[in-house]
Design an enzyme around this catalytic site. Structure first.
Site, PDB file in Angstrom:
ATOM      1  N   ALA A   1       0.815  -1.207   0.000  1.00  0.00           N
ATOM      2  CA  ALA A   1       0.000   0.000   0.000  1.00  0.00           C
ATOM      3  C   ALA A   1       0.850   1.257   0.000  1.00  0.00           C
ATOM      4  CB  ALA A   1      -0.934  -0.012   1.217  1.00  0.00           C
TER       5      ALA A   1
ATOM      6  N   GLY B   1     -14.884  -7.200 -35.358  1.00  0.00           N
ATOM      7  CA  GLY B   1     -16.138  -6.518 -35.596  1.00  0.00           C
ATOM      8  C   GLY B   1     -17.088  -6.628 -34.419  1.00  0.00           C
TER       9      GLY B   1
ATOM     10  N   GLU C   1       1.283   1.508 -11.078  1.00  0.00           N
ATOM     11  CA  GLU C   1       2.722   1.321 -10.835  1.00  0.00           C
ATOM     12  C   GLU C   1       3.565   2.319 -11.619  1.00  0.00           C
ATOM     13  OE1 GLU C   1       4.235  -2.629 -10.295  1.00  0.00           O
ATOM     14  OE2 GLU C   1       2.237  -3.408  -9.854  1.00  0.00           O
TER      15      GLU C   1
ATOM     16  N   ARG D   1       7.315  -2.474 -12.187  1.00  0.00           N
ATOM     17  CA  ARG D   1       7.125  -1.964 -13.552  1.00  0.00           C
ATOM     18  C   ARG D   1       7.578  -2.982 -14.582  1.00  0.00           C
ATOM     19  NH1 ARG D   1       8.443   3.170 -11.312  1.00  0.00           N
ATOM     20  NH2 ARG D   1      10.628   3.079 -11.910  1.00  0.00           N
TER      21      ARG D   1
ATOM     22  N   GLU E   1       3.022   8.620 -18.263  1.00  0.00           N
ATOM     23  CA  GLU E   1       3.619   9.963 -18.366  1.00  0.00           C
ATOM     24  C   GLU E   1       4.838  10.078 -17.444  1.00  0.00           C
ATOM     25  OE1 GLU E   1      -0.528  10.069 -19.722  1.00  0.00           O
ATOM     26  OE2 GLU E   1       0.453   9.276 -17.936  1.00  0.00           O
TER      27      GLU E   1
END
Length: 416
Positions: free
Chosen positions: A151, A364, A395, A267, A399
């Protein structure tokens, strides 16, 4: 006949194009053997549950305990860890772990995320604790006897983990520590036995091992999300939580470095998960283009789709090679293997969204379908499309990954 969730049809899997197109010259024999083992596991245990997990509801259907139990029984949780905590004791654990994540995500990104948080985040953080902490918490986690969570995120702090942004506070008491605060989007928390929590201690950050049965700990209702339905997330509320001195993981004020190195490892896992989803969508596309006819010819005979698939094959080659390289550097002792980790996360997660979107287009109406009303067949790619988006966000938002790459290129003095 009315089909229920218990009679969900599992479509035949497409041909694995990776076996034809990707030649892994970087991974060790140990890693390739783990990949084979992980693929066999995922095919046997994850694939049959994937449609059920993808179509579930976080609040009503809950956690896929059957798949978690299978990972424990088949010793999948042992792969990332050293032998002294009941782990596999591999020479290249990060490389093997990333390979496992890709193979799990091929069928279910929810399962890959559960593994990632349980092992790469919570497990890796606990692995940096004292011998007593590792024995008490990490060994049962490796065995799958307890479920772990990690956390750091809060309502007002996620990618920004500066001491100024983190509002969860730990204060000293005569017997140890008291925690107050609120964490948000914490994976596994509704079912976790232990949560590793980042909190502010004075002007710095520290990590704490918090059993969820501790008085003052409340886990909120599971969030309902766009995708990753089997990856349960919820708020963790800390209201005057008293902890003993040995709940501090590592050193006081040393939590941010441990958290950042853990998230860097994470990551790489998210990059591998992105590649797994991208590969699955790519394989479904290749199958559809080879079999579906329109205007009297196969879809794959149209140059538009040929060129698009060639572009995707190139991007898959690059994204997979990037995460493998980042994991190898981590195994070689670099806790922050940049820029490869940031590049891998950026490339793998963006690619999964891109290929999943194109897979929906190729199929489709069937691509847009969650379940076909005529016979209950799950849509082949819509779950991948829903699940893929979160990879660009958690994580470390993509950006932020671009900023990390730019900082490697231009230096901190310019980029900040």
């Amino acid at each position: 006949m009315t089909l229920t969730q218990d009679t969900t049809i599992t479509p035949a899997p497409p041909v694995r194009q990776v076996d034809r197109l990707y030649h892994d010259t970087q991974s060790s024999t140990e890693t390739t053997e783990i990949r084979t083992r992980a693929r066999e596991f995922a095919t046997k245990y994850v694939a049959p549950a994937a449609a059920r997990i993808a179509a579930g509801d976080e609040v009503d259907d809950g956690f896929p305990f059957d798949v978690f139990g299978a990972m424990a029984n088949q010793k999948i949780f042992e792969i990332p860890f050293p032998a002294d905590v009941h782990g596999a004791g591999l020479a290249r654990p990060a490389s093997a772990t990333a390979a496992v994540v890709e193979e799990l995500a091929y069928y279910s990104n929810s399962v890959a995320a559960i593994f990632d948080v349980h092992c790469i985040l919570a497990g890796n953080a606990l692995n940096q604790g004292s011998p007593d902490q590792r024995g008490r918490w990490l060994t049962p986690l490796v065995r799958g006897e307890i479920i772990g969570a990690f956390a750091t995120s809060e309502p007002g702090a996620s990618s920004d983990l500066s001491p100024e942004a983190v509002q969860t506070v730990a204060t000293r008491t005569t017997t140890g520590w008291r925690l107050d605060g609120r964490k948000r989007w914490i994976t596994n928390s509704p079912v976790a036995d232990v949560v590793v929590i980042l909190a502010r201690t004075g002007e710095r950050l520290s990590l704490f091992i918090v059993p969820t049965t501790t008085p003052g700990v409340t886990v909120g209702r599971a969030d309902r999300k766009l995708g990753n339905k089997g990856q349960l997330t919820a708020d963790v509320i800390l209201d005057g939580v008293d902890l003993p001195e040995d709940a501090l993981l590592g050193t006081e004020g040393g939590g941010l470095k441990v958290a950042l190195s853990t998230l860097t490892y994470g990551r790489i896992g998210i990059a591998a998960a992105g590649v797994g989803m991208a590969q699955a969508a790519f394989d479904h596309m290749a199958d559809r283009l080879s079999t579906r006819e329109a205007f009297g010819r196969k879809l794959g005979s149209m140059q538009h789709w040929q060129f698009l698939m060639a572009d995707h094959a190139l991007a898959l080659e690059s994204a997979r090679s990037l995460y493998i390289k980042a994991a190898i550097r981590l195994d070689e002792g670099n806790p922050f293997p940049e820029p490869e980790a940031a590049m891998a996360k950026l490339a793998g997660t963006e690619l999964s969204v891109t290929i999943a979107r194109d897979a929906v287009q190729v199929f489709g109406g069937l691509g847009f379908t969650r379940e076909l009303g005529a016979d209950g067949t799950p849509g082949p790619v819509e779950a991948i499309y829903r699940d893929s988006k979160i990879g660009e966000i958690y994580e470390g938002a993509n950006e932020v990954q671009k900023w990390i790459i730019a900082r490697q290129l231009l230096g901190r003095d310019i980029t900040g």
